[in-house]
Design an enzyme around this catalytic site. Sequence first.
Site, PDB file in Angstrom:
ATOM      1  N   TYR A  51       0.821  -1.202   0.000  1.00 59.11           N
ATOM      2  CA  TYR A  51       0.000   0.000   0.000  1.00 59.11           C
ATOM      3  C   TYR A  51       0.857   1.255   0.000  1.00 59.11           C
ATOM      4  O   TYR A  51       1.678   1.467   0.899  1.00 59.11           O
ATOM      5  CB  TYR A  51      -0.941   0.027   1.204  1.00 59.11           C
ATOM      6  CG  TYR A  51      -1.893  -1.142   1.308  1.00 59.11           C
ATOM      7  CD1 TYR A  51      -2.204  -1.938   0.203  1.00 59.11           C
ATOM      8  CD2 TYR A  51      -2.484  -1.465   2.518  1.00 59.11           C
ATOM      9  CE1 TYR A  51      -3.076  -3.007   0.308  1.00 59.11           C
ATOM     10  CE2 TYR A  51      -3.372  -2.532   2.637  1.00 59.11           C
ATOM     11  CZ  TYR A  51      -3.662  -3.306   1.525  1.00 59.11           C
ATOM     12  OH  TYR A  51      -4.524  -4.364   1.641  1.00 59.11           O
ATOM     13  N   GLY A 198     -14.269  -6.624   1.715  1.00 57.03           N
ATOM     14  CA  GLY A 198     -15.335  -6.394   0.737  1.00 57.03           C
ATOM     15  C   GLY A 198     -16.731  -6.595   1.274  1.00 57.03           C
ATOM     16  O   GLY A 198     -17.672  -6.801   0.506  1.00 57.03           O
ATOM     17  N   LYS A 202     -18.109  -2.532  -2.139  1.00 58.20           N
ATOM     18  CA  LYS A 202     -17.757  -1.271  -2.795  1.00 58.20           C
ATOM     19  C   LYS A 202     -18.799  -0.180  -2.578  1.00 58.20           C
ATOM     20  O   LYS A 202     -18.878   0.778  -3.351  1.00 58.20           O
ATOM     21  CB  LYS A 202     -17.535  -1.481  -4.305  1.00 58.20           C
ATOM     22  CG  LYS A 202     -16.404  -2.439  -4.645  1.00 58.20           C
ATOM     23  CD  LYS A 202     -16.234  -2.585  -6.137  1.00 58.20           C
ATOM     24  CE  LYS A 202     -15.089  -3.534  -6.470  1.00 58.20           C
ATOM     25  NZ  LYS A 202     -14.932  -3.722  -7.944  1.00 58.20           N
ATOM     26  N   LEU A 205     -24.278  -1.535  -1.992  1.00 57.27           N
ATOM     27  CA  LEU A 205     -25.478  -1.883  -1.238  1.00 57.27           C
ATOM     28  C   LEU A 205     -25.764  -0.859  -0.139  1.00 57.27           C
ATOM     29  O   LEU A 205     -26.659  -1.053   0.681  1.00 57.27           O
ATOM     30  CB  LEU A 205     -25.328  -3.281  -0.626  1.00 57.27           C
ATOM     31  CG  LEU A 205     -25.202  -4.424  -1.630  1.00 57.27           C
ATOM     32  CD1 LEU A 205     -24.994  -5.745  -0.914  1.00 57.27           C
ATOM     33  CD2 LEU A 205     -26.420  -4.496  -2.533  1.00 57.27           C
ATOM     34  N   LYS A 208     -23.671   4.023  -2.874  1.00 58.08           N
ATOM     35  CA  LYS A 208     -23.156   4.223  -4.228  1.00 58.08           C
ATOM     36  C   LYS A 208     -24.114   3.629  -5.266  1.00 58.08           C
ATOM     37  O   LYS A 208     -24.872   2.701  -4.960  1.00 58.08           O
ATOM     38  CB  LYS A 208     -21.763   3.606  -4.358  1.00 58.08           C
ATOM     39  CG  LYS A 208     -20.717   4.353  -3.539  1.00 58.08           C
ATOM     40  CD  LYS A 208     -19.325   3.824  -3.801  1.00 58.08           C
ATOM     41  CE  LYS A 208     -18.290   4.620  -3.008  1.00 58.08           C
ATOM     42  NZ  LYS A 208     -16.923   4.108  -3.212  1.00 58.08           N
TER      43      LYS A 208
END
Length: 296
Positions: A51, A198, A202, A205, A208
Amino acid sequence: MKMINLSSSEVQISSIGLGCMSLPEDYGLSQKIIDAAISGGINLLDTADLYQKGFNEEMVGRAIKGKRNQVVLATKVGNQLRPDGNGWDWNPRKSYILEAVEKSLKRLQTDFIDLYQLHGGTIDDPWEETLEAFEILKGQGKIREFGISSIRSNVIRKVLTEGKPATIMMQYSPLDRRPEEAAFPLIATTETKVLVRGSFAKGMLISKPAGEYLDRSVEEVKAMKGIIQESGFSPEAFLIKFGLLPTAVGSLIIGTSAIEQVQKMLKGYEESLTLPESIISDLKEKFSPNYYQQHR
């Protein structure tokens, strides 16, 4: 917040872990986010040497200075940055793992890593020497437990047969139920625990816009989102309950980039404790599970 022991060790992790990949590069903001998580009962911080090319580990290390005994520090190894900084290559070799851990320890400003995870893996990897590297590091006291991050069923079976990982990280949510077929049932027979990533899919639900997700159509995602919104519970609470229900699951690693998101996550966890399991069962009955097509 509920805590569970990893394997037979004294390492205890919270039901929710903070995924540090999404932390802003502004150190002051990241410090506040991590402080808010710790104050809310979250003790598991998950980062990786990949990262931001190591900068994420540096930020986490600075943020937990003086709080090291309050956190379970998890990081990952296996993606070797190229000398020119242009990309990385997969390297699960023992020699590289033993070299990479020293750099992570330095960036994290700590003498040991609570959970050191292989950041991927294929069935053709040199597993004997990879697992030996983790055992060497445990013996040296540089790590307390090791795990892998993999969605590959064949890899998971092999590692569980040849080693004793404390954790296996994999993706799981109402939109991605692939682990239910074989991975969860197998892992549930061992002391290994799943770290779910996850779990918020993303954000599709939650807030977005709906889109295609794996083999789920836009219409299916919209329908699922509608049912969650009509449940009477917040989407965060619903998804946290969904993710933590399987016996094999130990913790949900949820990434945040703002204090407000941490607050929503903590509120969602508390609310999830009152959410009936029947609501989750009803959703599962309405939508077919999906399955892994590769690496079975």
